[in-house]
Design a protein around this motif. Sequence first.
Motif, PDB file in Angstrom:
ATOM      1  N   CYS A 283       1.220  -1.864  -1.028  1.00  0.00           N
ATOM      2  CA  CYS A 283       1.533  -3.121  -1.716  1.00  0.00           C
ATOM      3  C   CYS A 283       1.443  -2.948  -3.240  1.00  0.00           C
ATOM      4  O   CYS A 283       0.707  -2.102  -3.738  1.00  0.00           O
ATOM      5  CB  CYS A 283       0.539  -4.182  -1.245  1.00  0.00           C
ATOM      6  SG  CYS A 283       0.797  -5.822  -1.927  1.00  0.00           S
TER       7      CYS A 283
ATOM      8  N   HIS B 290       1.403  -5.995  -5.137  1.00  0.00           N
ATOM      9  CA  HIS B 290       1.130  -7.330  -5.667  1.00  0.00           C
ATOM     10  C   HIS B 290      -0.221  -7.448  -6.340  1.00  0.00           C
ATOM     11  O   HIS B 290      -0.518  -8.458  -6.977  1.00  0.00           O
ATOM     12  CB  HIS B 290       1.292  -8.379  -4.566  1.00  0.00           C
ATOM     13  CG  HIS B 290       2.715  -8.831  -4.431  1.00  0.00           C
ATOM     14  ND1 HIS B 290       3.151  -9.670  -3.445  1.00  0.00           N
ATOM     15  CD2 HIS B 290       3.798  -8.560  -5.189  1.00  0.00           C
ATOM     16  CE1 HIS B 290       4.445  -9.903  -3.595  1.00  0.00           C
ATOM     17  NE2 HIS B 290       4.850  -9.222  -4.644  1.00  0.00           N
TER      18      HIS B 290
ATOM     19  N   TRP C 132      -5.163  -3.540  -5.707  1.00  0.00           N
ATOM     20  CA  TRP C 132      -5.901  -3.059  -4.529  1.00  0.00           C
ATOM     21  C   TRP C 132      -5.057  -2.077  -3.735  1.00  0.00           C
ATOM     22  O   TRP C 132      -5.565  -1.173  -3.110  1.00  0.00           O
ATOM     23  CB  TRP C 132      -6.328  -4.260  -3.673  1.00  0.00           C
ATOM     24  CG  TRP C 132      -7.558  -4.013  -2.899  1.00  0.00           C
ATOM     25  CD1 TRP C 132      -7.635  -3.575  -1.613  1.00  0.00           C
ATOM     26  CD2 TRP C 132      -8.908  -4.163  -3.343  1.00  0.00           C
ATOM     27  NE1 TRP C 132      -8.945  -3.452  -1.224  1.00  0.00           N
ATOM     28  CE2 TRP C 132      -9.749  -3.804  -2.278  1.00  0.00           C
ATOM     29  CE3 TRP C 132      -9.497  -4.563  -4.540  1.00  0.00           C
ATOM     30  CZ2 TRP C 132     -11.143  -3.840  -2.372  1.00  0.00           C
ATOM     31  CZ3 TRP C 132     -10.865  -4.598  -4.638  1.00  0.00           C
ATOM     32  CH2 TRP C 132     -11.669  -4.235  -3.567  1.00  0.00           C
ATOM     33  N   ARG C 133      -3.751  -2.260  -3.774  1.00  0.00           N
ATOM     34  CA  ARG C 133      -2.781  -1.345  -3.167  1.00  0.00           C
ATOM     35  C   ARG C 133      -3.051  -1.097  -1.671  1.00  0.00           C
ATOM     36  O   ARG C 133      -3.234   0.034  -1.222  1.00  0.00           O
ATOM     37  CB  ARG C 133      -2.715  -0.033  -3.943  1.00  0.00           C
ATOM     38  CG  ARG C 133      -2.349  -0.209  -5.407  1.00  0.00           C
ATOM     39  CD  ARG C 133      -1.832   1.044  -6.051  1.00  0.00           C
ATOM     40  NE  ARG C 133      -2.803   2.082  -6.250  1.00  0.00           N
ATOM     41  CZ  ARG C 133      -3.654   2.140  -7.270  1.00  0.00           C
ATOM     42  NH1 ARG C 133      -3.643   1.196  -8.203  1.00  0.00           N
ATOM     43  NH2 ARG C 133      -4.504   3.134  -7.377  1.00  0.00           N
ATOM     44  N   CYS C 134      -3.060  -2.183  -0.913  1.00  0.00           N
ATOM     45  CA  CYS C 134      -3.264  -2.090   0.539  1.00  0.00           C
ATOM     46  C   CYS C 134      -2.073  -1.420   1.208  1.00  0.00           C
ATOM     47  O   CYS C 134      -0.944  -1.510   0.722  1.00  0.00           O
ATOM     48  CB  CYS C 134      -3.396  -3.488   1.128  1.00  0.00           C
ATOM     49  SG  CYS C 134      -4.782  -4.409   0.468  1.00  0.00           S
TER      50      CYS C 134
ATOM     51  N   CYS D 273      -3.632  -9.808   2.516  1.00  0.00           N
ATOM     52  CA  CYS D 273      -3.863 -11.153   1.988  1.00  0.00           C
ATOM     53  C   CYS D 273      -2.499 -11.866   1.939  1.00  0.00           C
ATOM     54  O   CYS D 273      -1.455 -11.232   2.113  1.00  0.00           O
ATOM     55  CB  CYS D 273      -4.523 -11.079   0.615  1.00  0.00           C
ATOM     56  SG  CYS D 273      -3.385 -10.814  -0.740  1.00  0.00           S
TER      57      CYS D 273
ATOM     58  N   ARG E 147      -0.635 -12.814  -0.415  1.00  0.00           N
ATOM     59  CA  ARG E 147       0.303 -12.265  -1.403  1.00  0.00           C
ATOM     60  C   ARG E 147       1.007 -11.028  -0.862  1.00  0.00           C
ATOM     61  O   ARG E 147       2.194 -10.809  -1.095  1.00  0.00           O
ATOM     62  CB  ARG E 147      -0.447 -11.904  -2.693  1.00  0.00           C
ATOM     63  CG  ARG E 147      -1.159 -13.081  -3.297  1.00  0.00           C
ATOM     64  CD  ARG E 147      -1.776 -12.712  -4.620  1.00  0.00           C
ATOM     65  NE  ARG E 147      -2.585 -11.513  -4.573  1.00  0.00           N
ATOM     66  CZ  ARG E 147      -3.881 -11.462  -4.884  1.00  0.00           C
ATOM     67  NH1 ARG E 147      -4.511 -12.546  -5.266  1.00  0.00           N
ATOM     68  NH2 ARG E 147      -4.552 -10.340  -4.850  1.00  0.00           N
ATOM     69  N   GLY E 148       0.247 -10.195  -0.152  1.00  0.00           N
ATOM     70  CA  GLY E 148       0.817  -8.965   0.383  1.00  0.00           C
ATOM     71  C   GLY E 148       1.928  -9.239   1.377  1.00  0.00           C
ATOM     72  O   GLY E 148       2.936  -8.527   1.422  1.00  0.00           O
TER      73      GLY E 148
ATOM     74  N   MET F 116      -8.026 -12.244  -4.135  1.00  0.00           N
ATOM     75  CA  MET F 116      -7.988 -11.659  -2.786  1.00  0.00           C
ATOM     76  C   MET F 116      -8.055 -10.140  -2.840  1.00  0.00           C
ATOM     77  O   MET F 116      -7.041  -9.473  -2.957  1.00  0.00           O
ATOM     78  CB  MET F 116      -6.708 -12.083  -2.079  1.00  0.00           C
ATOM     79  CG  MET F 116      -6.624 -13.566  -1.810  1.00  0.00           C
ATOM     80  SD  MET F 116      -7.963 -14.203  -0.801  1.00  0.00           S
ATOM     81  CE  MET F 116      -7.675 -13.364   0.724  1.00  0.00           C
ATOM     82  N   HIS F 117      -9.226  -9.607  -2.743  1.00  0.00           N
ATOM     83  CA  HIS F 117      -9.380  -8.161  -2.646  1.00  0.00           C
ATOM     84  C   HIS F 117      -9.603  -7.854  -1.169  1.00  0.00           C
ATOM     85  O   HIS F 117     -10.729  -7.958  -0.667  1.00  0.00           O
ATOM     86  CB  HIS F 117     -10.534  -7.692  -3.511  1.00  0.00           C
ATOM     87  CG  HIS F 117     -10.339  -8.049  -4.962  1.00  0.00           C
ATOM     88  ND1 HIS F 117     -11.352  -8.052  -5.883  1.00  0.00           N
ATOM     89  CD2 HIS F 117      -9.234  -8.418  -5.621  1.00  0.00           C
ATOM     90  CE1 HIS F 117     -10.872  -8.408  -7.056  1.00  0.00           C
ATOM     91  NE2 HIS F 117      -9.594  -8.637  -6.922  1.00  0.00           N
TER      92      HIS F 117
HETATM   93 FE1  SF4 Z   1      -1.444  -6.737  -1.784  1.00  0.00          FE
HETATM   94 FE2  SF4 Z   1      -3.272  -8.616  -1.241  1.00  0.00          FE
HETATM   95 FE3  SF4 Z   1      -3.833  -6.057  -0.829  1.00  0.00          FE
HETATM   96 FE4  SF4 Z   1      -3.623  -7.008  -3.300  1.00  0.00          FE
HETATM   97  S1  SF4 Z   1      -5.208  -7.559  -1.791  1.00  0.00           S
HETATM   98  S2  SF4 Z   1      -2.749  -5.089  -2.554  1.00  0.00           S
HETATM   99  S3  SF4 Z   1      -1.963  -8.485  -3.070  1.00  0.00           S
HETATM  100  S4  SF4 Z   1      -2.286  -7.267   0.250  1.00  0.00           S
END
Ligand code: SF4
Length: 732
Positions: A47, A49, A52-54, A82, A84-85, A214-215
């Motif tokens: 990700c 957004h 954190w780059r999930c 989250c 946003r992701g 949102m982490h």
């Molecule tokens: Fe994406 Fe949400 Fe993860 Fe941040 S915390 S990288 S916005 S999924």
Amino acid sequence: FSRRDFIKISSIFLAGSTALSAGAAQAFSGAGSSVGDEGSKVVYSFCEHCFWRCGIAAHVRDGKVYKITGSDHHPLSQGKLCPRGTGGTGLLYDPDRLAYPLIRETKGGKQFYRKASWDEAITLVAEKLYGIKEQYGPGALAMLHHGYGVSFFKNMFSQIGVNKYAKPSYDLCCGPARQATVLTYGYPSDTPEGFDMKNSKYMVFFGTHFGENMHNTAVQEISEGIRNGAKIVVFDPRFSTLAGKAQHWLPIKPATDIAMMQGLMHVLISENLYDKAFVEAHTVGFGELWDSVKDMTPEKVSAITDIPADAIRTVAREYAFHAPAAFVHSGRRTNWYGDALQRIRAIHILNALVGNFKMPGGVVAFQKFPLVQPPPTHEHPAYEKEVHSKYPFFPDDEPSNTIASHEIVQQAISGEVKGLLIYGVNLPETMTLGRDKAIEAMKKAEFVVAVDVLPSEVTGYADVVLPECTYLERYDDLDNGRAFRTPFVALRQPAVPPMYDSKPGNQIAKMITEKWGIHGAFPPSVEKGLDKKLKLVGSSLAEIKKKGVLVMPETDLYRKPGEPLNLKTPSGKVELASARLKAGGFDAVPKYTAHPEPPTGFYRMLTGRKPMLTFGRTANNRFLGDLATAKENEVWVNNRIAEKHSLENGEYVHLKNQDGVVSEFPVKVKVTQRIRTDAVYMVHGFGHTSAKLTWAHKRGASHNQLISRTEIDPAMGAVGFQNNFVTFIKEA
Ligand code: SF4
């Protein structure tokens, strides 16, 4: 200084439909994927957004990404994202996207943008940047950046000796935490921060907003800790989402955190609750620390912080009771008053006093995946990194920053920096020094190039706008810069080909470099470069494409009895009193100093996030913005203050700050008991002025516009911005 006026980008240069060109669709060779549900394919990536780059799974059908879910394979997402992701498709299919390169022109005294070919735009950028470097030296060029594609532009600039770059979020968020950890423990903190949350029994937070900020992994681990019976304590002037989960919510007076931390230290030491064995064996500076807190009795601290003395004693005693499976978290986005380095040092001292270092549920040092960087093979080796910052504790080993971002803004205003490359940063709405200074910097610079996905405010001040494709349409460098309990290296790969005439950052940077006559600075293709790096650790691009990540087994995070710490501090121990800070002329131990109070009738402006939004990254995202709570921001006002100013819940007001700056757009009032009477709260990232952001334009008020004062941390250059105060102007 108005050499460069803001230009509203004409809609004919923006994307209007989601159609791919036939050529682009054919040229796309397809990424690593597996078959998903209903005949779709799944492409694993990460990700963009937030930082954190999930790990994500992009589900593709008929050449379109139709949903994004959390990757089961990636340790930071663990199958979940989250909000946003999951909303990444809102960026990919945003009808406002930049579609072509644009060049600023002036005719008859009027400025406008015209559509340009890539070759024309790249030639102009290469000539201008090189010309500035030749005329004024490499220090006259600088880059402000945010986003994972920046590594290619750093490589590009390094080929001509330019290494002045900064990520504003470092000054605003993670920088002081990193440096405070270096000064206390001898190693830098990272993302995720080194706290063993899921195994903790007692977690203390000072104003950090997990659950709103949102982490993903942190929220998952806090939730697991709560499920396992952990208690939460939240010091915050506002009843946040996290406070809603807390055993104790303590509405601390803003700007007094360090006093509270000193009060907690006082109780731990005076009541012999600290871990004497750990302190004696593994720390230095205990005597100096006690000298600095012996007068900070709970009664004295209560008078400063508005928290009852009994509550201070209760938290300190409970914290010690649960230690070592207890911690005070260092937080994110808590650089507020120009003393962030010392504030986070105080947090680390509270941790060290209870001996939680490398203990289950305490502070831990995660490990990185040992990826080897291939040596440069071309004839223009990258120039040595040089730190340009004037702040003594600005790091010399941090990969994203060689200077604080506000120093670049100031240097552009003063004329020292003549050329700016702005990658993925919407500078007018970034809290670097507030909106006015950002605009002044861009107007003063001789040449500004913006590389971006959307026509956000910054693009209107650029001489050349280069449209980058989104993170779902490109490769970037491998993500192996971070440490976690299961070390990993992750791949960003395209789920679909670039739309319109946009290009990946790696191609843009390579094209500019080759215009300078430098060949070989980039691998023949980004795929070949990634494959070469992965082969050095016995893997390959083909292998990592399957799951998007390589993961090592969980590392041993805990120390054994009697094990020496061997820390890389000057003393080799945990530094309660920092020898380096002392030698630099700063307080060796953190000390509370009072900050300015709001003028009568004004209230301290606090800020934070909504779970659906990450400021500029998601401001125009309809899929996220359509959620009822994300349409606009509100200003939270205590019910007694609302009564005093005759404000009704839901009415719109303008805000005016202490310097007379009035918000351009009105903001809705939220009357609530969930905030103290001396502060108001609003989410950052609203109040956009660019009419080409057709969703975000004029929604809510801009927090950044109301920042006209900042306090810079004298030790490491972080920007504090919560010394701005606002009052209300009722709509006529
Ligand atoms: Fe994406 Fe949400 Fe993860 Fe941040 S915390 S990288 S916005 S999924």
